[in-house]
Design an enzyme around this catalytic site. Sequence first.
Site, PDB file in Angstrom:
ATOM      1  N   ASP A   1      -0.870 -10.360 -72.641  1.00  0.00           N
ATOM      2  CA  ASP A   1      -2.355 -10.600 -72.474  1.00  0.00           C
ATOM      3  C   ASP A   1      -2.382 -11.166 -71.086  1.00  0.00           C
ATOM      4  O   ASP A   1      -1.768 -11.978 -70.706  1.00  0.00           O
ATOM      5  CB  ASP A   1      -2.394 -11.779 -73.464  1.00  0.00           C
ATOM      6  CG  ASP A   1      -2.242 -11.347 -75.191  1.00  0.00           C
ATOM      7  OD1 ASP A   1      -3.458 -11.328 -75.515  1.00  0.00           O
ATOM      8  OD2 ASP A   1      -0.905 -11.025 -75.316  1.00  0.00           O
TER       9      ASP A   1
ATOM     10  N   ASP B   1       0.711 -12.821 -65.262  1.00  0.00           N
ATOM     11  CA  ASP B   1      -0.553 -13.238 -64.690  1.00  0.00           C
ATOM     12  C   ASP B   1      -0.563 -14.956 -64.739  1.00  0.00           C
ATOM     13  O   ASP B   1      -1.691 -15.418 -63.977  1.00  0.00           O
ATOM     14  CB  ASP B   1      -1.650 -12.871 -65.761  1.00  0.00           C
ATOM     15  CG  ASP B   1      -1.843 -13.396 -67.114  1.00  0.00           C
ATOM     16  OD1 ASP B   1      -0.798 -13.159 -67.568  1.00  0.00           O
ATOM     17  OD2 ASP B   1      -2.730 -14.121 -67.206  1.00  0.00           O
TER      18      ASP B   1
ATOM     19  N   ASP C   1       4.747  -9.457 -69.116  1.00  0.00           N
ATOM     20  CA  ASP C   1       3.767 -10.159 -70.108  1.00  0.00           C
ATOM     21  C   ASP C   1       2.734  -9.332 -70.479  1.00  0.00           C
ATOM     22  O   ASP C   1       2.858  -8.194 -70.006  1.00  0.00           O
ATOM     23  CB  ASP C   1       2.934 -11.368 -69.178  1.00  0.00           C
ATOM     24  CG  ASP C   1       2.098 -11.997 -70.064  1.00  0.00           C
ATOM     25  OD1 ASP C   1       2.473 -12.553 -70.949  1.00  0.00           O
ATOM     26  OD2 ASP C   1       0.874 -12.154 -69.536  1.00  0.00           O
TER      27      ASP C   1
END
Length: 229
Positions: free
Chosen positions: A12, A176, A10
């Site tokens: 951001d 995240d 991922d």
Amino acid sequence: MQNKQLLIFDFDGTLIDSVPDLAASINIMLEQLGLPTYSLDTIKGWVGNGSRLLVERALIGKTEVGENELTQLEADHAEQLFLDAYSNLKASKTVAYPDVDKGLKQLHDAGFTLALVTNKPIRFVPKILRSFGWQDWFVVVLGGDSLPTKKPDPAPLLHVCDKLGVMPDKAVMIGDSKNDILAGQNAGMDTLALSYGYNYGQDIRDFQPTQAFDNFATLTRYLLDKKEP
């Protein structure tokens, strides 16, 4: 976790902290619409599902967007204002999280194949990658609008595997948020979670990733230790 070839990251909240720029752009949009602005911490709780949901959450001031709360015209107009503001920021405050630059280089040099799957609109991704000098490390890069669906749908992850000829059980999804973990689980691959990013105030461990880490350096060491000679 042995015999993994492909690491799908991922962006951001995992590799970069982009909330300051996203928050500034959202507040510019809100000001242009004559609406109240929000703190960075509040906006951080809305990040992770792509630009459209971020804009819709900002327009109604909450994370859950109910049906019929916004017309498509209202949302379309607001999203365009946000995207224009984000494109026109004069000085970026987006930064890499600690040890990400070093860790990505180590993983790349160790022979892992790296890919990037983000829900951020693809038009913004190459410039950010170039700003950190990472553009040559990722062999496939997908944005939230690169395919008809985005995370938590597994389709982007399976698309990367298919493009690279790698079976999903030889890949790892690293992120995240629950969108990353659910996408990886739905794609049939192991998932590694980072606890410091954007997950709507929820503990990422609640979504039962294969492993969870509090910093990127520890994650890097774990992957290098698991790498087959």
